[in-house]
Design a protein around this motif. Structure first.
Motif, PDB file in Angstrom:
ATOM      1  N   TYR A 213      34.081 -20.997  22.928  1.00  0.00           N
ATOM      2  CA  TYR A 213      32.869 -21.676  22.460  1.00  0.00           C
ATOM      3  C   TYR A 213      31.910 -21.640  23.458  1.00  0.00           C
ATOM      4  O   TYR A 213      30.751 -21.492  23.563  1.00  0.00           O
ATOM      5  N   LEU A 214      32.350 -21.804  24.819  1.00  0.00           N
ATOM      6  CA  LEU A 214      31.404 -22.033  26.069  1.00  0.00           C
ATOM      7  C   LEU A 214      30.911 -20.717  26.551  1.00  0.00           C
ATOM      8  O   LEU A 214      29.892 -20.381  26.881  1.00  0.00           O
ATOM      9  N   TYR A 215      31.741 -19.618  26.172  1.00  0.00           N
ATOM     10  CA  TYR A 215      31.078 -18.060  26.319  1.00  0.00           C
ATOM     11  C   TYR A 215      30.242 -17.891  25.312  1.00  0.00           C
ATOM     12  O   TYR A 215      29.196 -17.056  26.030  1.00  0.00           O
ATOM     13  N   VAL A 216      30.053 -18.671  24.179  1.00  0.00           N
ATOM     14  CA  VAL A 216      28.923 -18.011  23.262  1.00  0.00           C
ATOM     15  C   VAL A 216      27.494 -18.734  24.152  1.00  0.00           C
ATOM     16  O   VAL A 216      26.378 -17.999  23.821  1.00  0.00           O
ATOM     17  N   VAL A 217      27.510 -19.731  25.030  1.00  0.00           N
ATOM     18  CA  VAL A 217      26.373 -20.399  25.486  1.00  0.00           C
ATOM     19  C   VAL A 217      26.122 -19.420  26.783  1.00  0.00           C
ATOM     20  O   VAL A 217      25.244 -18.642  26.702  1.00  0.00           O
ATOM     21  N   SER A 218      27.173 -18.801  27.484  1.00  0.00           N
ATOM     22  CA  SER A 218      26.863 -17.824  28.550  1.00  0.00           C
ATOM     23  C   SER A 218      28.443 -17.749  29.282  1.00  0.00           C
ATOM     24  O   SER A 218      29.032 -18.827  29.367  1.00  0.00           O
ATOM     25  N   PRO A 219      28.555 -16.546  29.929  1.00  0.00           N
ATOM     26  CA  PRO A 219      29.939 -16.438  30.500  1.00  0.00           C
ATOM     27  C   PRO A 219      29.942 -17.574  31.770  1.00  0.00           C
ATOM     28  O   PRO A 219      30.725 -17.789  32.049  1.00  0.00           O
ATOM     29  N   ALA A 220      28.853 -17.551  32.555  1.00  0.00           N
ATOM     30  CA  ALA A 220      28.694 -18.433  33.570  1.00  0.00           C
ATOM     31  C   ALA A 220      29.003 -19.817  33.169  1.00  0.00           C
ATOM     32  O   ALA A 220      29.811 -20.612  33.768  1.00  0.00           O
ATOM     33  N   THR A 221      28.816 -20.237  32.088  1.00  0.00           N
ATOM     34  CA  THR A 221      28.872 -21.713  31.407  1.00  0.00           C
ATOM     35  C   THR A 221      30.526 -21.765  31.254  1.00  0.00           C
ATOM     36  O   THR A 221      31.017 -22.755  31.604  1.00  0.00           O
ATOM     37  N   ALA A 222      31.084 -20.714  30.740  1.00  0.00           N
ATOM     38  CA  ALA A 222      32.609 -20.939  30.372  1.00  0.00           C
ATOM     39  C   ALA A 222      33.100 -20.959  31.762  1.00  0.00           C
ATOM     40  O   ALA A 222      34.350 -21.674  31.985  1.00  0.00           O
ATOM     41  N   TYR A 223      32.731 -20.027  32.775  1.00  0.00           N
ATOM     42  CA  TYR A 223      33.566 -20.271  34.216  1.00  0.00           C
ATOM     43  C   TYR A 223      33.673 -21.662  34.945  1.00  0.00           C
ATOM     44  O   TYR A 223      34.435 -22.190  35.455  1.00  0.00           O
ATOM     45  N   LEU A 224      32.022 -22.178  34.933  1.00  0.00           N
ATOM     46  CA  LEU A 224      31.822 -23.226  35.481  1.00  0.00           C
ATOM     47  C   LEU A 224      32.505 -24.416  34.700  1.00  0.00           C
ATOM     48  O   LEU A 224      32.896 -25.390  35.417  1.00  0.00           O
ATOM     49  N   GLY A 225      32.611 -24.224  33.430  1.00  0.00           N
ATOM     50  CA  GLY A 225      33.340 -25.338  32.720  1.00  0.00           C
ATOM     51  C   GLY A 225      34.959 -25.478  33.269  1.00  0.00           C
ATOM     52  O   GLY A 225      35.273 -26.709  33.348  1.00  0.00           O
ATOM     53  N   SER A 226      35.453 -24.387  33.371  1.00  0.00           N
ATOM     54  CA  SER A 226      36.750 -24.236  33.816  1.00  0.00           C
ATOM     55  C   SER A 226      36.672 -24.782  35.181  1.00  0.00           C
ATOM     56  O   SER A 226      37.721 -25.471  35.549  1.00  0.00           O
ATOM     57  N   ALA A 227      35.763 -24.763  36.131  1.00  0.00           N
ATOM     58  CA  ALA A 227      35.709 -25.227  37.418  1.00  0.00           C
ATOM     59  C   ALA A 227      35.726 -26.692  37.295  1.00  0.00           C
ATOM     60  O   ALA A 227      36.360 -27.380  38.064  1.00  0.00           O
ATOM     61  N   PHE A 228      34.992 -27.194  36.491  1.00  0.00           N
ATOM     62  CA  PHE A 228      34.719 -28.524  36.189  1.00  0.00           C
ATOM     63  C   PHE A 228      36.125 -29.115  35.857  1.00  0.00           C
ATOM     64  O   PHE A 228      36.367 -30.134  36.575  1.00  0.00           O
ATOM     65  N   LEU A 229      36.908 -28.715  34.949  1.00  0.00           N
ATOM     66  CA  LEU A 229      38.262 -29.087  34.590  1.00  0.00           C
ATOM     67  C   LEU A 229      39.220 -28.981  35.916  1.00  0.00           C
ATOM     68  O   LEU A 229      40.162 -29.798  35.963  1.00  0.00           O
ATOM     69  N   PHE A 230      39.249 -27.911  36.565  1.00  0.00           N
ATOM     70  CA  PHE A 230      40.056 -27.750  37.714  1.00  0.00           C
ATOM     71  C   PHE A 230      39.859 -28.748  38.919  1.00  0.00           C
ATOM     72  O   PHE A 230      40.692 -29.533  39.403  1.00  0.00           O
ATOM     73  N   GLY A 231      38.528 -29.287  38.812  1.00  0.00           N
ATOM     74  CA  GLY A 231      38.091 -30.192  39.791  1.00  0.00           C
ATOM     75  C   GLY A 231      38.691 -31.649  39.502  1.00  0.00           C
ATOM     76  O   GLY A 231      39.130 -32.413  40.108  1.00  0.00           O
ATOM     77  N   ALA A 232      38.352 -31.823  38.133  1.00  0.00           N
ATOM     78  CA  ALA A 232      39.024 -33.132  37.523  1.00  0.00           C
ATOM     79  C   ALA A 232      40.459 -33.139  37.702  1.00  0.00           C
ATOM     80  O   ALA A 232      40.962 -34.272  38.063  1.00  0.00           O
ATOM     81  N   SER A 233      41.182 -31.925  37.292  1.00  0.00           N
ATOM     82  CA  SER A 233      42.632 -32.044  37.570  1.00  0.00           C
ATOM     83  C   SER A 233      42.889 -32.405  38.837  1.00  0.00           C
ATOM     84  O   SER A 233      44.015 -32.900  39.313  1.00  0.00           O
ATOM     85  N   LEU A 234      42.292 -31.887  39.832  1.00  0.00           N
ATOM     86  CA  LEU A 234      42.551 -31.744  41.387  1.00  0.00           C
ATOM     87  C   LEU A 234      42.419 -33.318  41.748  1.00  0.00           C
ATOM     88  O   LEU A 234      43.354 -34.056  42.561  1.00  0.00           O
ATOM     89  N   LEU A 235      41.258 -34.005  41.341  1.00  0.00           N
ATOM     90  CA  LEU A 235      41.368 -35.461  41.688  1.00  0.00           C
ATOM     91  C   LEU A 235      42.182 -36.352  41.073  1.00  0.00           C
ATOM     92  O   LEU A 235      42.523 -37.487  41.851  1.00  0.00           O
ATOM     93  N   LEU A 236      42.626 -36.126  39.813  1.00  0.00           N
ATOM     94  CA  LEU A 236      43.642 -36.885  39.140  1.00  0.00           C
ATOM     95  C   LEU A 236      44.968 -36.732  39.934  1.00  0.00           C
ATOM     96  O   LEU A 236      45.699 -37.734  40.183  1.00  0.00           O
ATOM     97  N   LEU A 237      45.167 -35.571  40.430  1.00  0.00           N
ATOM     98  CA  LEU A 237      46.540 -35.445  41.270  1.00  0.00           C
ATOM     99  C   LEU A 237      46.654 -36.187  42.493  1.00  0.00           C
ATOM    100  O   LEU A 237      47.688 -36.799  42.740  1.00  0.00           O
ATOM    101  N   PHE A 238      45.270 -36.570  42.864  1.00  0.00           N
ATOM    102  CA  PHE A 238      45.320 -37.218  44.227  1.00  0.00           C
ATOM    103  C   PHE A 238      45.482 -38.766  43.737  1.00  0.00           C
ATOM    104  O   PHE A 238      45.532 -39.443  44.830  1.00  0.00           O
ATOM    105  N   LEU A 239      45.440 -39.175  42.622  1.00  0.00           N
ATOM    106  CA  LEU A 239      45.734 -40.398  42.241  1.00  0.00           C
ATOM    107  C   LEU A 239      47.137 -40.784  41.859  1.00  0.00           C
ATOM    108  O   LEU A 239      47.710 -42.026  41.887  1.00  0.00           O
TER     109      LEU A 239
END
Length: 417
Positions: free
Chosen positions: A169-195
């Motif tokens: 679905y994010l790729y429909v918006v643009s390829p960059a949106t899909a990759y940056l959306g994944s980056a956001f999720l990875f960042g959230a996961s990293l912060l949660l692991l520090f908790l």
């Protein structure tokens, strides 16, 4: 009284299971988007079969580093704090997503970019899988360990199904949106692991003094424990053969002719089936005849794969993919619970590494096998043959590993026996 399951009342476990869900969603979103871009770029200059071959190469470049690092990553997960191993792996995945997002924004994407980042993702997953898979037992009391492992497995499997749909679905918006959306999720996961504050150091009572001795002991355990070996290899061969989802870019573009929007719908269908199954298990956990039910789930998985391959109707294809996703969630829920509960904590990293290797072999090599077979006999025939192969695998494994049929429940063995 809290209505939450017992493990979710523990703050560290809540942070962990949410982090695992976010990172798995991001990983799988990256997989589907990279696959689509590889096929789309290849199709600009070549035919369907040749482009399918290029799509198959993505599976190879992800699997090779994971295969090379499996023994090392399992040893690392059993030697060092599993929280830090997982954090480092997710940080690498965050870099990969950000790098592809930057290249996509610059509109300079090439097959080389995609293959290089896919290989780096294989490195990250080699370490993330064993460490995160073995982390849950370190942060919950043993009496609620079965529930914790089940919830962790559900989070992982939900991510593997929902992530690709999100990526489509994010790729429909643009390829960059899909990759940056994944980056956001990875960042959230990293912060949660520090908790997660509980030290995640495995028990060390049985360890051989040298790393190779520890590695050999882990491999020996997998080989001798027929229940664990059967569960791991069942998934390896069934999913390796029935790789319908790996060919979804081909079905979306050239068979069902629905484009990237349709790809999002096709990837969402297994997510719906898997999510409903996970919700059912959250309300009514599986308790009896778990091994037999797992085997039948794989049969359903293979049957739905066959019908999907033959379908030319979008609605029928979506229904079959939803059934496929439900059956896959059922199978993974049972398999991961059995593997974790029948493995001593001191070896969960190494056993988890073998399991991760099998999962990657079934997924990444399954993509390669499906792509190569599609190039040889066509995508429809490749999917149908794969579904038949998955069903035949169940019959062989039921006879070869009777321990799977005899597994009645998830009660972990007594560690003192």
């Amino acid at each position: 009284m809290s209505l939450l399951p017992a493990p979710l009342r523990i703050p560290d476990f809540r942070a962990f299971v949410t982090a695992r869900l976010a990172s798995t969603m991001a990983q799988m979103a990256m997989v589907i988007v990279i696959g689509w871009q590889v096929y789309d770029i290849a199709r600009e200059t070549m035919g369907v079969n040749a482009a399918a071959l290029r799509l198959g190469f993505i599976g190879v470049v992800q699997f090779v580093p994971l295969f090379a690092l499996t023994l090392v990553s399992g040893h690392v997960a059993d030697k060092f704090d599993r929280r830090w191993v997982g954090r480092a792996a997710i940080a690498l995945e965050l870099f990969c997503a950000g790098a592809l997002g930057a290249v996509a924004l610059a509109d300079e994407m090439t097959l080389t970019h995609l293959y290089v980042i896919a290989a780096l993702l294989g490195v990250a997953r080699a370490f993330a899988g064993p460490a995160l898979g073995a982390l849950a037992p370190n942060i919950v009391p043993r009496d609620i360990l079965p529930n914790a492992i089940a919830l962790s497995s559900v989070a992982w499997q939900t991510g593997t199904i929902v992530g690709p749909a999100l990526g489509g679905y994010l790729y429909v918006v643009s390829p960059a949106t899909a990759y940056l959306g994944s980056a956001f999720l990875f960042g959230a996961s990293l912060l949660l692991l520090f908790l997660v504050k509980t030290p995640a150091l495995p028990d060390a009572g049985e360890e051989a003094p040298d790393p190779w001795g520890r590695i050999k002991r882990g491999l020996t355990y997998v080989r001798q424990n027929k229940l664990v070996l059967g569960a791991i290899t069942l998934d390896l061969f069934a999913v390796l053969l029935a790789g319908a989802t790996a060919l979804l870019p081909i079905f979306a573009r050239d068979i069902l002719q629905t484009g990237p929007e349709g790809l999002g719908h096709l990837r969402a269908a297994p997510a719906i089936g898997a999510t409903l199954t996970a919700a059912f298990f959250a309300i009514r956990p599986l308790k009896t005849n778990v091994g037999t039910k797992m085997l039948w789930a794989v049969v359903v998985f293979g049957g739905a794969t066959i019908v999907f391959g033959l379908s030319r109707n979008m609605w029928l294809s979506l229904i079959m993919l939803a059934i496929l996703g439900a059956a896959d969630m059922f199978s993974v829920y049972v398999r991961q619970s059995l593997i974790q509960l029948y493995t001593p904590d001191a070896m969960r990293g190494r056993v988890g590494a073998v399991s991760t290797l099998a999962i990657s072999a079934s997924n990444e090599l399954g993509e390669a096998e499906s792509g190569f077979l599609a190039a040889l006999i066509g995508p429809v025939a490749a999917v149908v043959v794969g579904g038949v192969g998955a069903i035949l695998t169940v019959g062989i494994w039921a006879r070869r590993f009777p321990e799977l049929r005899l597994a009645r429940n998830f009660d972990p063995p007594d560690p003192d026996k």
